[in-house]
Every structure is written in structure tokens, then in C-alpha cells.
Design an enzyme around this catalytic site. Structure first.
Site, PDB file in Angstrom:
ATOM      1  CE  LYS A  55      -4.008   2.197   2.022  1.00 11.60           C
ATOM      2  NZ  LYS A  55      -3.524   3.504   1.551  1.00 11.60           N
ATOM      3  NE  ARG A 108      -6.232   4.065  -7.741  1.00  9.69           N
ATOM      4  CZ  ARG A 108      -7.302   3.532  -7.136  1.00  9.69           C
ATOM      5  NH1 ARG A 108      -7.651   3.928  -5.907  1.00  9.69           N
ATOM      6  NH2 ARG A 108      -8.007   2.600  -7.735  1.00  9.69           N
ATOM      7  NE  ARG A 135      -9.968   9.213  -4.278  1.00  8.61           N
ATOM      8  CZ  ARG A 135      -9.830   8.219  -3.430  1.00  8.61           C
ATOM      9  NH1 ARG A 135      -8.638   7.722  -3.207  1.00  8.61           N
ATOM     10  NH2 ARG A 135     -10.863   7.721  -2.794  1.00  8.61           N
ATOM     11  CD  GLU A 153      -1.282   5.068  -4.496  1.00  5.14           C
ATOM     12  OE1 GLU A 153      -0.414   5.776  -3.952  1.00  5.14           O
ATOM     13  OE2 GLU A 153      -2.254   4.594  -3.883  1.00  5.14           O
ATOM     14  CG  PHE A 197      -2.621  -0.803  -8.159  1.00  2.00           C
ATOM     15  CD1 PHE A 197      -3.959  -0.637  -8.453  1.00  2.00           C
ATOM     16  CD2 PHE A 197      -1.929   0.241  -7.574  1.00  2.00           C
ATOM     17  CE1 PHE A 197      -4.616   0.533  -8.158  1.00  2.00           C
ATOM     18  CE2 PHE A 197      -2.579   1.430  -7.280  1.00  2.00           C
ATOM     19  CZ  PHE A 197      -3.927   1.580  -7.571  1.00  2.00           C
TER      20      PHE A 197
END
Length: 526
Positions: free
Chosen positions: A217, A222, A237, A266, A306
């Protein structure tokens, strides 16, 4: 439809806490819209003004509430939206006065209830509980279509009105028209908090295999990246194009051989030791007035992807996580992919968590291998595991500081989302640097809804702040029955809106878990 009808529905929505009743009220109103009313009407029900703001300040709109109201409702939805749209064409010298006069003429035709409804709509304060989840259920009920199809269309459209119009006009067939399009960003899929890797594995394991995927994480920004040939755009985002701030990332993605891509990931900065730099350092790269070349040299950014939503003309959002990850691994070099582990073993996942923490990351993400990509959804398929207790809360008010903090808004009133409003959980002034105090004072004064010279300044609930705390304790002082203990500010989340803040249900779940840990034999239910 008369504006009075919308005002009536808005009042009824605000007066009920029943989700079922809210959905029924919304569905009934949606069915009543004429075809030409659906776009504007659905936007208004959602608390939004089509086309954005009108260029008038809050004081000018508040002044309209003092006009003598009409005795009988005559305002029509389509005509009113047309008048509001016309305000955007008024420009140049004297435009503010002309807009005010035009709006005054409109408000003079409105009843008292209609004036209140229109003013709250124009101010962005129409908080009646018609959030996207409720609107999805209402559209499904009104059009007699599966709610999952509505949610998927909302995910791809990024807006409620066109989905409502398509569903009411064509039913289920209309919803199939919404597709994933290059250079049209969709809302990111979100994660729910969980306690530890054991809980995550139990919740996410694929039946039979028992495995889940764990990823670092990262404490970065983002981004959603769209590529077609050599054309690359990077979206934040919130859907803002931020590619101009990240030329090295644009260049790296443009060099990939895949013709078309949509990637989720990210970006963040590292220090000379390979440790992630502070979130605020990474966010400095997104300032519009900064010298990009200079900032690129000072704070070089790295990309970690991801998820893969699209590749070479094939949409992947409905494919399972395992398939999306396998494709991404084929298309991207390892340096561009977030470290991950697929396992069914709690010990292996726990060791992976410790490795992530040792390298300076926040914790782990845990994801179900069989889940599709649910854009804009905070479901049960993605979970986030953090060691420290943190909550993303909304600033409801602030108090003027004293001593060293004289002249700055300091003590923050913090709230969690609850239905269509917010529940206060406590106050804090800890963790605020001088730079942060100066910044938050400017931001909060711009959002003030009460006298800015009073000791306590009420503000629009828009700023989201990440708060660390030791524990939650029962409290009769706050309506939610809970208060934060030893709360401190970690950072402001300018990548999140108030709708992304944590809910009171999340807070209560954390409190219940803490009580169970302190008293394994029982304890007081909250």
C-alpha cells in the site's frame, strides 16, 4: 415538471432516514420526468447543477432568499434550467450585476419553498441524501432494470443524468451503450479497511483455492493512465489531467509497445535511500505554477501500476483480478508494477506486510482474485491493511488559535460521513506545522459559512484530512456516541472529496474491535 415538485421531493428526502423510502421517492420523481426534463431533473435531484457554477458568490445567492416569494408555483424545470444556462453567456463589464438582476427576476417567480430549493442548489448545499448509491437503486426501480447494470453504467459514464436518461428511455438496452473509452477517465475502485492479513484472507479467498493477492500500500498519488499510440494522458483521482506535471511518467508509458492501454496505479517520490518521501513532497509535483523541469530534478517520481482496465482494444474491467494482473505482467516491465504476493498462507502474508512496512510503505492492499474492477465502488473485494489507526475525516469547523497560533485557524472539528450529513467525533490541533496552519486558514476561510471573525468558524464540509489516533472512546458529548483519543493530523487529502471520507459505520466497527481486544469476554456493544 414544476420546481415546486422537486422542492417537495427534496424536503421529503431530507426528512426520512429510511433508505427504502428515499429510493421510492426518487424513483417516483424519475418516472414523472418528461424526456426533455430527465438530464436537468436527475442532476438537480443529485444536488448538482448541470454545467457547473454560475460565477456568482455565496453572498449574492444568499441575498436572493430575501426577495418576496410568489404565492403560486409557476416555474417550469426546463425553462428554469434554460435561464440558468443563459447566465453563463453573460460576460464582461457589469456581468455580475446583470447576472444578479436575471436571477432576481427568476427568484421573484418562485414560491418560498422553491426559493429555498434553488438557493441551496446554486450554493451546492442541497444535502438531502440522494447520493450515487441511492440514485442507482432509484434508477433501477424507476426503469425496472437490474441495479448491477445501472451501477456499471454509472461507473463508465462518470455521471448520473445520462444513465438515468438511457435507462428510462431504453431500459436495459440503453445501459449497454456505456463503454470504457480512451481519454475518458472513470472513477477509481476503492478499498475498505480491515484489521489484519488473517481477516483479509478469510474474506477474500477464492472458494477452493484459498488464495488472495497482497500488494504494497503506497503513500502516493492515485493516477489513471490512458495511452493510444504515442499519446498519453495521466488523470488524477478526481479526473483532472495532470500529465503536464509528470513528463517522465508520460515518457515511460509512451515507450511501451502496447498500442492502447488504461492503467491504474500510483506515483510517488523516493529519497536517496529508496525510502518513500512524505506524501506532501509527492504532491508538490502537481502545483500548476511550478517549474516542471526544476521539480522533476528535485522530486523525481516513480510509477507503480496495480491494475489494467484496457489493452489493445479489449476492455478488462469485467475480467477477474487474476486475469487483469496476468495481462499487466505481460505488458509492463517489473519496475512499473507494484510488488505483490499471491498466497493462501497467513504467515507469508504477515511477513510480506512487515517487509512493506520496513521499506517505508503504509501497509498492504488485499484483493480477491476473482473480482471484477468496480470503478467508483468501495466494496468488499479490495481491502486495505494499515498498522496505525487512521481515518479520513471532514473538517466541519475550526477555532482561532492563541499564543504561537494567534491569527490562524487551528483547532479542527472533525466529522465522519453519516447518511447525507456528518457526525462530529472530536477536535484536534496536534500535528499542524506553521505551513499547514497558514494553508488551512486560507482554505477554511474560503469555505466559511459563519462569521469568520467569531471564535468558532463553521465551514462547508469539503476538506478531507487524514487523522491518526490512539483509540476511540465512548462519549455523551458527541451525537455519534464516540470520540477520538489523542487525535493528530497526518495530512490533508486533496485527492479526496467529502464523499470519500470514512463513515460513522467504519468508526463504530473500529471501536467495537478495540473493545473486543480490551475485553475478549464481551464488553459494551456500540
Amino acid at each position: 415538471m414544476r420546481i415546486g415538485r422537486l422542492a417537495e421531493v427534496s424536503t421529503a428526502l431530507a426528512a426520512t432516514r429510511s433508505r427504502t423510502a428515499k429510493v421510492q421517492l426518487l424513483a417516483e420523481c424519475l418516472r414523472e420526468f418528461a424526456p426533455e426534463e430527465r438530464i436537468a431533473g436527475t442532476a438537480w435531484l443529485s444536488g448538482n447543477l448541470p454545467g457547473g457554477k454560475l460565477g456568482l458568490g455565496p453572498s449574492a445567492i444568499h441575498a436572493l432568499r430575501g426577495l418576496p416569494p410568489a404565492a403560486v408555483s409557476t416555474l417550469d424545470l426546463v425553462d428554469t434550467q434554460r435561464r440558468l444556462d443563459g447566465l453563463k453567456d453573460i460576460k464582461g463589464k457589469g456581468s455580475a450585476a446583470q447576472k444578479q438582476a436575471t436571477l432576481s427576476a427568476l427568484f421573484s417567480l418562485a414560491t418560498d419553498a422553491e426559493q429555498d430549493f434553488l438557493a441551496r442548489l446554486l450554493l451546492g448545499e442541497l444535502r438531502q441524501g440522494a447520493l450515487e448509491g441511492l440514485m442507482a437503486d432509484a434508477i433501477a426501480l424507476a426503469a425496472d432494470v437490474p441495479v448491477k447494470d445501472v451501477r456499471r453504467a454509472l461507473m463508465l459514464a462518470g455521471a448520473i443524468p445520462p444513465v438515468a436518461d438511457a435507462a428510462l428511455r431504453e431500459g436495459a438496452l440503453g445501459l449497454t451503450h456505456f463503454r470504457l473509452n480512451l481519454f475518458e477517465p472513470v472513477s477509481p475502485m476503492l478499498a475498505s479497511p480491515t484489521d489484519d492479513v488473517d481477516t483479509a484472507l478469510a474474506a477474500l479467498s477464492v472458494s477452493g483455492a484459498g488464495e488472495a493477492v497482497f500488494e504494497y500500500k503506497l503513500d502516493g498519488a492515485r493516477v489513471q493512465i490512458h495511452k493510444h499510440g504515442g499519446d498519453v494522458k495521466i488523470y488524477s483521482r478526481t479526473g483532472r489531467d495532470v500529465g503536464f506535471s509528470l513528463p517522465e511518467i508520460v515518457q515511460a508509458v509512451a515507450a511501451l509497445p502496447t498500442a492502447s492501454l488504461i492503467l491504474d496505479g500510483e506515483v510517488l517520490a523516493f529519497d536517496e535511500h529508496g525510502t518513500p518521501r512524505a506524501f506532501q513532497d509527492s504532491m508538490r509535483r502537481f502545483g500548476r505554477k511550478l517549474d516542471v523541469d526544476d521539480m522533476q530534478a528535485q522530486i523525481p517520481m516513480s510509477l507503480f501500476c496495480f491494475d489494467c482496465l484496457h489493452a489493445d482494444g479489449i476492455d478488462m474491467i469485467d475480467r477477474p483480478t487474476a486475469e487483469r494482473h496476468a495481462l499487466m505482467t505481460q505488458l509492463l516491465p517489473p519496475a512499473l508494477i507494484v510488488p505483490r504476493l499471491v498466497t493462501a498462507q497467513p504467515d507469508a502474508a504477515a511477513e510480506f506486510l512487515q517487509t512493506a512496512l520496513a521499506r517505508g510503505h503504509e501497509g498492504l492492499m488485499a484483493k480477491a482474485l476473482d473480482a471484477p474492477y468496480e470503478a467508483g465502488s468501495r466494496g468488499a473485494s479490495w481491502l486495505k491493511i494499515k498498522v496505525a489507526h487512521t481515518l479520513d475525516l471532514v473538517v466541519l469547523a475550526a477555532e482561532w488559535g492563541s499564543g504561537r497560533r494567534q491569527g490562524w485557524l487551528s483547532n479542527l472539528h472533525l466529522g465522519a460521513r453519516s447518511g447525507d450529513g456528518f457526525v462530529m467525533l472530536g477536535k484536534t490541533f496536534k500535528g499542524l506545522t506553521d505551513d499547514l496552519l497558514k494553508w488551512q486558514t486560507e482554505q477554511l476561510l474560503a469555505l466559511a459559512t459563519s462569521d469568520p471573525h467569531a471564535y468558532e468558524v463553521q465551514v462547508k464540509p469539503e476538506l478531507v484530512v487524514e487523522i491518526a489516533f490512539n483509540e476511540l472512546q465512548a462519549s455523551s458529548r458527541y451525537p455519534g456516541g464516540l470520540a477520538l483519543r489523542f487525535a493528530r493530523v497526518l495530512r490533508y487529502r486533496d485527492d479526496k472529496s467529502a464523499a470519500d471520507a470514512d463513515t460513522i459505520e467504519t468508526v463504530r466497527a473500529i471501536a467495537a474491535k478495540q473493545r473486543k481486544d480490551h475485553d475478549p469476554g464481551g464488553g459494551i456493544a456500540i
